[in-house]
Design a protein around this motif. Sequence first.
Motif, PDB file in Angstrom:
ATOM      1  N   PRO A 183       0.677  -1.377  -0.023  1.00 10.83           N
ATOM      2  CA  PRO A 183       0.202  -0.009  -0.052  1.00 10.83           C
ATOM      3  C   PRO A 183       0.776   1.319   0.150  1.00 10.83           C
ATOM      4  O   PRO A 183       0.319   2.196  -0.553  1.00 10.83           O
ATOM      5  CB  PRO A 183      -0.751   0.074   1.267  1.00 10.83           C
ATOM      6  CG  PRO A 183      -0.813  -1.598   1.680  1.00 10.83           C
ATOM      7  CD  PRO A 183       0.436  -2.178   0.812  1.00 10.83           C
ATOM      8  N   TYR A 184       2.055   1.316   0.734  1.00 14.28           N
ATOM      9  CA  TYR A 184       2.837   2.335   0.957  1.00 14.28           C
ATOM     10  C   TYR A 184       3.991   2.592  -0.182  1.00 14.28           C
ATOM     11  O   TYR A 184       4.655   3.240  -0.229  1.00 14.28           O
ATOM     12  CB  TYR A 184       3.276   2.379   2.256  1.00 14.28           C
ATOM     13  CG  TYR A 184       2.313   2.985   3.071  1.00 14.28           C
ATOM     14  CD1 TYR A 184       1.971   4.339   3.340  1.00 14.28           C
ATOM     15  CD2 TYR A 184       1.314   2.052   3.710  1.00 14.28           C
ATOM     16  CE1 TYR A 184       0.885   4.686   4.159  1.00 14.28           C
ATOM     17  CE2 TYR A 184       0.436   2.310   4.658  1.00 14.28           C
ATOM     18  CZ  TYR A 184       0.036   3.668   4.717  1.00 14.28           C
ATOM     19  OH  TYR A 184      -1.055   3.981   5.567  1.00 14.28           O
ATOM     20  N   GLY A 277       2.070   9.029   7.458  1.00 16.38           N
ATOM     21  CA  GLY A 277       1.304   8.501   6.220  1.00 16.38           C
ATOM     22  C   GLY A 277       2.302   9.340   5.074  1.00 16.38           C
ATOM     23  O   GLY A 277       3.313   9.926   5.280  1.00 16.38           O
ATOM     24  N   HIS A 281      -2.052   8.278   1.387  1.00 13.63           N
ATOM     25  CA  HIS A 281      -2.358   7.490   2.402  1.00 13.63           C
ATOM     26  C   HIS A 281      -2.241   7.971   3.836  1.00 13.63           C
ATOM     27  O   HIS A 281      -1.319   8.737   4.100  1.00 13.63           O
ATOM     28  CB  HIS A 281      -1.319   6.280   2.090  1.00 13.63           C
ATOM     29  CG  HIS A 281      -1.515   5.328   1.076  1.00 13.63           C
ATOM     30  ND1 HIS A 281      -2.656   4.619   0.947  1.00 13.63           N
ATOM     31  CD2 HIS A 281      -0.739   5.228  -0.117  1.00 13.63           C
ATOM     32  CE1 HIS A 281      -2.417   4.042  -0.577  1.00 13.63           C
ATOM     33  NE2 HIS A 281      -1.319   4.368  -0.970  1.00 13.63           N
ATOM     34  N   GLU A 282      -2.830   7.754   4.522  1.00 14.04           N
ATOM     35  CA  GLU A 282      -3.222   8.140   5.841  1.00 14.04           C
ATOM     36  C   GLU A 282      -1.939   7.139   6.739  1.00 14.04           C
ATOM     37  O   GLU A 282      -1.675   6.319   6.366  1.00 14.04           O
ATOM     38  CB  GLU A 282      -4.310   7.876   6.591  1.00 14.04           C
ATOM     39  CG  GLU A 282      -5.609   8.483   6.130  1.00 14.04           C
ATOM     40  CD  GLU A 282      -5.694  10.218   6.088  1.00 14.04           C
ATOM     41  OE1 GLU A 282      -5.206  10.520   7.529  1.00 14.04           O
ATOM     42  OE2 GLU A 282      -5.553  10.936   5.521  1.00 14.04           O
TER      43      GLU A 282
END
Length: 355
Positions: A183-184, A277, A281-282
């Motif tokens: 995701p990151y 984040g 993205h948080e």
Amino acid sequence: MIQEIHGTVADGFEAVREEFAAFAAGERPDHESQLCVHVHGRRVVDLWTGGIGPHTLYGVHEATQGAVFLVVAVLVQDGTLELDRKVTYYWPEFAAEGKGGLTLRDLVAHRAGVVGTDTGFTLAELADDRALAERLADQRPFWRPGAACGSHPLVIGALVGEVVRRATGHRLQEVYEDRVRMPYGLDLHLGLPAAQEPRFRATQPMAPTPAQQVRLDALATGPHTLESIALNRHADGAVDPALLPNERLVRAAGPASAGGIASARGLAGLYAAAISGTGEHEPLLKADTIAEVGQLHAAGLDPVTGGHAAYGLGFEAVADVRYRFLGAGAFGHGGVAGALGLADPRSGLAYGCTR
């Protein structure tokens, strides 16, 4: 030879480039290093020495454990893991040899005392966290569980990883890949794909000083000290722990204690993802979780290294151990060859370096 420095720094961070250049100039002529810093999720420093690039990957050794404990924090935050449950709630076999009372909180705070086994591990076992966990479940601890905190340099990832596997049905490496790395977009791998192998730079052994050689000889051939057991120096045919990532078997499997492969961007990005984040993205962690991660859980004389140890929720309490200028609650993890990643939530700093 003066090292050429490449990369960028944001306005106001020019002094970091100067310090990085001075550091590189003071190292050996073939020195390689990367440095990356985020502040509140914004990359403000991205530097490297002349012979490499920002995408070069290194074995980051125990700095790998930052990824391990971030996975734990995420699973605690979402209720999958409960820190004050006994380890045996997830992993019943761990109760052997008097370990049944240990909680997960104590395990991740390096208080288990199961730093290795009496006879040591093969290279194949060191690359396989499940094999390590099976051996460690039957091992009598080297101190009464909970009585001290100390480095478990080659096994803590396997111990924690077995709890994660029992609780989720997935290997820790898989949870990390799905919940954190992908995701990151992090350049920190627990299991390096074959296609990324050309980017990997092997760790170069450094000639020890005479005093260091005496100590290494004692670890390998002398009485089986706690340190030699923790570093697997007492095993037949033992591999230098600093050179383990040079083995493709280790890189491919990504053992969670010391088998991570990363760039400085990857290390810094891990901690930026945790507290600030990145991009759209948080942060992975909520404020309460960040506070618990950085809260001092265990400190004292490390029976393995003989030095001072201080741990938060698995992470090294780096403001207490190494960098007292950092804010209270700073957390991170270093590696034997000089890799380091850390976060200072109070200032929004996320830092990564390789060397």
